[in-house]
Design a protein around this motif. Structure first.
Motif, PDB file in Angstrom:
ATOM      1  N   ARG A 195       0.946  -1.279   0.059  1.00 29.59           N
ATOM      2  CA  ARG A 195      -0.047   0.014  -0.082  1.00 29.59           C
ATOM      3  C   ARG A 195       0.940   1.365  -0.013  1.00 29.59           C
ATOM      4  NH1 ARG A 195      -4.924  -2.110  -1.030  1.00 29.59           N
ATOM      5  NH2 ARG A 195      -6.154  -0.289   0.020  1.00 29.59           N
ATOM      6  N   ASP A 196       2.038   1.130   0.554  1.00 28.42           N
ATOM      7  CA  ASP A 196       2.876   2.560   0.805  1.00 28.42           C
ATOM      8  C   ASP A 196       3.594   2.751  -0.588  1.00 28.42           C
ATOM      9  OD1 ASP A 196       4.355   4.308   1.799  1.00 28.42           O
ATOM     10  OD2 ASP A 196       5.503   3.021   2.985  1.00 28.42           O
ATOM     11  N   TYR A 227       7.223   1.219  -3.088  1.00 28.33           N
ATOM     12  CA  TYR A 227       7.586   1.122  -4.753  1.00 28.33           C
ATOM     13  C   TYR A 227       8.764   1.854  -4.987  1.00 28.33           C
ATOM     14  CZ  TYR A 227       2.831  -0.912  -4.790  1.00 28.33           C
ATOM     15  OH  TYR A 227       1.707  -1.804  -4.706  1.00 28.33           O
ATOM     16  N   TRP A 228       8.738   3.151  -4.505  1.00 31.66           N
ATOM     17  CA  TRP A 228       9.918   4.156  -4.987  1.00 31.66           C
ATOM     18  C   TRP A 228      11.182   3.479  -4.487  1.00 31.66           C
ATOM     19  CZ3 TRP A 228      11.321   7.387  -8.184  1.00 31.66           C
ATOM     20  CH2 TRP A 228      12.471   8.294  -8.179  1.00 31.66           C
ATOM     21  N   ARG A 229      11.404   2.825  -3.273  1.00 29.75           N
ATOM     22  CA  ARG A 229      12.672   2.297  -2.940  1.00 29.75           C
ATOM     23  C   ARG A 229      13.049   1.018  -3.766  1.00 29.75           C
ATOM     24  NH1 ARG A 229      10.419   2.863   2.213  1.00 29.75           N
ATOM     25  NH2 ARG A 229       9.665   0.613   2.468  1.00 29.75           N
ATOM     26  N   ASP A 230      11.877   0.228  -4.269  1.00 33.69           N
ATOM     27  CA  ASP A 230      12.206  -0.941  -5.252  1.00 33.69           C
ATOM     28  C   ASP A 230      12.457  -0.311  -6.200  1.00 33.69           C
ATOM     29  OD1 ASP A 230      11.684  -2.814  -3.286  1.00 33.69           O
ATOM     30  OD2 ASP A 230       9.432  -3.007  -3.741  1.00 33.69           O
ATOM     31  N   ILE A 231      12.090   0.851  -7.037  1.00 33.01           N
ATOM     32  CA  ILE A 231      12.194   1.418  -8.209  1.00 33.01           C
ATOM     33  C   ILE A 231      13.804   1.758  -8.279  1.00 33.01           C
ATOM     34  CG2 ILE A 231      12.036   3.404  -9.696  1.00 33.01           C
ATOM     35  CD1 ILE A 231       8.963   2.890  -8.617  1.00 33.01           C
ATOM     36  N   GLU A 232      14.122   2.363  -7.215  1.00 31.63           N
ATOM     37  CA  GLU A 232      15.542   3.111  -7.311  1.00 31.63           C
ATOM     38  C   GLU A 232      16.802   1.966  -7.137  1.00 31.63           C
ATOM     39  OE1 GLU A 232      16.285   7.103  -6.942  1.00 31.63           O
ATOM     40  OE2 GLU A 232      15.269   5.876  -8.292  1.00 31.63           O
ATOM     41  N   ARG A 233      16.301   1.055  -6.500  1.00 30.02           N
ATOM     42  CA  ARG A 233      17.213  -0.307  -6.237  1.00 30.02           C
ATOM     43  C   ARG A 233      17.318  -0.800  -7.609  1.00 30.02           C
ATOM     44  NH1 ARG A 233      15.321  -0.997  -0.757  1.00 30.02           N
ATOM     45  NH2 ARG A 233      13.572  -2.465  -1.709  1.00 30.02           N
ATOM     46  N   SER A 234      16.039  -0.889  -8.243  1.00 26.50           N
ATOM     47  CA  SER A 234      16.304  -1.751  -9.525  1.00 26.50           C
ATOM     48  C   SER A 234      17.165  -1.005 -10.625  1.00 26.50           C
ATOM     49  CB  SER A 234      14.914  -1.875 -10.198  1.00 26.50           C
ATOM     50  OG  SER A 234      14.328  -0.838 -10.822  1.00 26.50           O
TER      51      SER A 234
END
Length: 541
Positions: A420-421, A425-432
Motif C-alpha cells: 500500500r505504501d 515502490y519508490w525504494r524498489d524502483i531506485e534499487r532496480s
C-alpha cells in the motif's frame, strides 16, 4: 498475460487487436454427493466430483449447473465482423448464467458468453475443450476456429469452447470509465514522474470503485474457475479438457485445485507458477526482457538500412536509451493531424515491453518501425505513423480498448493484495535502476492494486497434483521459463515441453513449431502424457 495488446500476462499475438484459450452425459448424482459438490463450488474446496449436469441439489447452485443453453448465432448486428466470421466457421454462441456471488446463489446473476465449434467426428468424439487466452481480461470467444486448425486431425473430435470470463468481452461488462488501454506503465526517470504515477494509478482505482463497488469483490480468478465448472455442468460434461495460455495457465491451475476430478486433458502454455502471479506481475522477468530486447537489437542492426537505429547491437540499444531519455525531458510527439500522440518516459518502456514478446520477423519489424518513428521524434523531426502503429497507440493511450485494462486490473487486484505504501515502490524502483535501468522502473512501479480494496479470498495454493502438459520457451519474456519450471515442480505428475532458443510468449498453434504442436496434439488425441519431459528446438530462420 497474453492478452491482445501485448500487455499484462497475455496473446493472441497471431491477430493482436491492439498488447498478450463432450461426451454429453446427463447423469444424476446422489443427493449427498450433489450437495457436497455444490458446497465445493461455493467454497472453492473442490473435494467432490460431479457427473453431467447434476450438482448442488437443494443448495441453490443446481439451477446454474442444470441450465439449458440456448445456442444460436454469434452475430450481434450488421457490423459485427467477429460474429459473422464465427458464423461462417460454423460456430454458435450462448450465454451461461452464473451467480455474481457464489456464497449467495439466490442473489444477483451475471452472464458469461461462450462459443462452440462442435465436433464433426462424432464416432470418435473425446469431449469438450475450454479455451482461455490469458490477460487477465483476454477474450477467447473467437478462438475455436483457430484452435481447430491448430489441433489438426484431432480437432474434429472435440467440441471446442471459447469463453469470455466474467466481465470480459461479451459477458456482463465492467465499466470503470477509464480512458487508457493499460495501467502497466513505468515510473519514469524522476521522482516527479513517479509522483504523477501515484496520482494517476490512485485515480484509476478510485474511479473503478466509485461506479462498481458491488461488483469488484466478485471479480477474481477463483470466481472465474467456479464459472468454468458451471460451464462444464451446463455442457453436460462429467469432465472438461482445457487449453490455457499465459494467465490462462494460472486460471487452469486454480481450477485443478478447486475442482479435482472434473478436468481431463489440460495444456498450460506459457505457464506461470502461482507465487509469481500478482499485482506487479512482470517483476523478476527483467533479465528475460533485457535478453529479448538485446536479441531484437541485433536483428535491427542487421537491417539498419531500413530502420536507421544503428549498425551494431550496442548502437541500437544506445538509440533505445536515448529515446527514453528524450521522452523524460518532454513527451515525444508522433503522428500528423488529426491523429497526434505524445509519449513520455512512463509510456515508452511499456511500448517496448509490448514489442518483444514475439521473436518472429513480423513482430520484430513492427517494433523496428515504432522505434524508428520514436527516434525521429526524439530528434525533433516530423513523423508519420503506419495504420498498425497508430492503432497500437490508440489502444494504449486512449479508451479504445479500455475494457481489457479495467478487467485485467480488477482480476489481479481481486486475487492478491498489493503493497500500500508508495515509498516501498519508490525504494524498489531506485534499487532496480542499477541492474535494470530500462525495465526496472516498469516492473517495480506502483499500480491501481495499491489503492484497491483487499481481496475477499486468500490466493489459491497448490496442494494437489495435476497431470497437466506444460509448454514453455526458454526465452519467454512474459511468463518466464523459471516460472514454468516452478509450476512443473508443484505438479509432480505434469510433463514439460521445452522449446529452446525462442524469445516467445505462447507457442502451441501460435509459433509454427511443428515439434511443439505435434507433441501437444498427440496428448490431446490420446490423453497420455509423454513418459518424460520433452525438448524441441526453435527452427532456423
Amino acid at each position: 498475460m497474453r492478452d491482445r495488446g501485448g500487455r499484462g500476462l497475455g496473446p493472441a499475438l497471431r491477430r493482436a487487436s491492439a498488447a498478450g484459450v463432450a461426451l454429453a452425459a446427463c447423469l444424476t448424482a446422489t443427493p449427498a454427493v450433489a450437495t457436497a459438490a455444490a458446497r465445493s463450488a461455493a467454497d472453492g474446496d473442490g473435494t467432490a466430483t460431479t457427473t453431467g449436469r447434476d450438482t448442488a441439489a437443494g443448495s441453490g447452485l443446481d439451477r446454474y449447473y442444470r441450465q439449458r443453453l440456448a445456442w444460436g448465432t454469434c452475430v450481434k448486428g450488421p457490423d459485427d465482423t467477429m460474429g459473422h466470421d464465427l458464423e461462417k466457421a460454423g460456430v454458435q454462441c450462448a450465454d451461461v448464467t452464473v451467480p455474481l456471488d457464489y456464497t449467495a446463489p439466490g442473489g444477483r446473476t451475471i452472464t458469461v458468453a461462450i462459443s462452440r465449434l462442435k465436433a464433426t467426428d462424432t464416432r470418435h468424439r473425446i469431449g469438450s475443450i475450454l479455451l482461455n487466452n490469458g490477460g487477465p481480461g483476454g477474450t477467447a470467444l473467437d478462438s475455436p476456429p483457430h484452435i481447430r486448425k491448430a489441433m489438426k486431425e484431432v480437432g474434429p473430435r472435440y467440441d471446442i469452447i471459447g469463453f469470455d470470463p466474467r466481465f470480459v468481452g461479451r459477458s456482463t461488462p465492467l465499466d470503470c470509465g477509464w480512458s487508457v488501454g493499460t495501467s502497466i506503465l513505468a515510473a519514469g526517470l524522476s521522482r516527479a514522474s513517479f509522483e504523477r504515477q501515484v496520482t494517476f494509478q490512485k485515480g484509476l482505482a478510485d474511479k473503478c470503485r466509485a461506479t462498481n463497488a458491488s461488483l469488484l469483490p466478485h471479480i477474481s480468478t477463483r470466481n472465474t474457475a467456479r464459472d468454468m465448472d458451471v460451464i462444464r455442468g451446463a455442457l453436460g460434461e462429467r469432465k472438461i479438457s482445457y487449453l490455457g495460455y499465459s494467465y490462462g495457465t494460472y486460471l487452469g491451475t486454480v481450477y485443478t485445485q478447486m475442482f479435482p476430478g472434473r478436468f481431463d486433458r489440460t495444456v498450460l502454455d506459457g505457464a506461470l507458477a502461482p507465487d509469481d502471479y500478482g499485482p506487479r506481475l512482470l517483476r523478476g522477468a527483467e533479465p528475460e526482457n533485457e535478453r529479448a530486447l538485446s536479441d531484437w537489437a541485433a536483428w535491427a542492426a542487421r537491417r539498419n538500412g531500413t530502420y536507421g537505429l544503428g549498425r551494431t547491437r550496442a548502437e541500437v540499444l544506445a538509440t533505445v536509451r536515448s529515446v527514453v531519455a528524450a521522452s523524460a525531458r518532454g513527451p515525444l510527439t508522433v503522428g500528423t493531424a488529426p491523429e497526434v500522440f505524445r509519449l513520455d518516459d512512463t509510456q515508452v518502456p511499456s511500448l517496448l515491453i509490448g514489442g518483444i514478446a514475439d521473436d518472429g520477423d513480423a513482430q520484430r519489424a513492427a517494433l523496428g518501425e515504432q522505434l524508428s518513428v520514436l527516434a525521429k521524434a526524439a530528434d525533433g523531426r516530423p513523423t508519420r505513423l503506419s495504420p498498425q502503429f497508430a492503432k497500437a497507440l490508440r489502444t494504449m493511450l486512449t479508451g479504445e480498448d479500455a475494457q481489457s485494462a479495467m478487467v485485467q486490473s480488477a482480476i489481479i487486484c481481486g486475487d492478491k493484495p498489493a503493497p500500500r505504501d508508495p515509498e516501498r515502490y519508490w525504494r524498489d524502483i531506485e534499487r532496480s535502476r542499477a541492474g535494470h535501468a530500462l525495465f526496472g522502473p516498469l516492473t517495480n512501479n506502483i499500480g491501481p492494486c495499491a489503492f484497491w480494496d483487499r481481496p475477499r479470498e486468500e490466493p489459491t495454493r497448490v496442494h494437489r497434483d495435476a497431470p497437466a502438459l506444460i509448454v514453455a520457451a526458454t526465452g519467454d519474456p512474459r511468463t518466464t521459463y523459471k516460472s514454468s519450471l516452478a509450476l512443473h515442480g508443484l505438479l509432480p505428475s505434469s510433463k514439460l515441453i521445452t522449446l529452446k532458443g525462442a524469445n516467445r510468449h505462447a507457442l502451441y498453434g501460435e509459433y509454427g513449431n511443428a515439434c511443439v504442436d505435434g507433441k501437444v496434439n498427440r496428448y490431446l488425441a490420446t490423453g497420455k502424457l509423454p513418459k518424460g519431459d520433452q525438448t524441441c528446438v526453435k527452427r532456423a530462420g
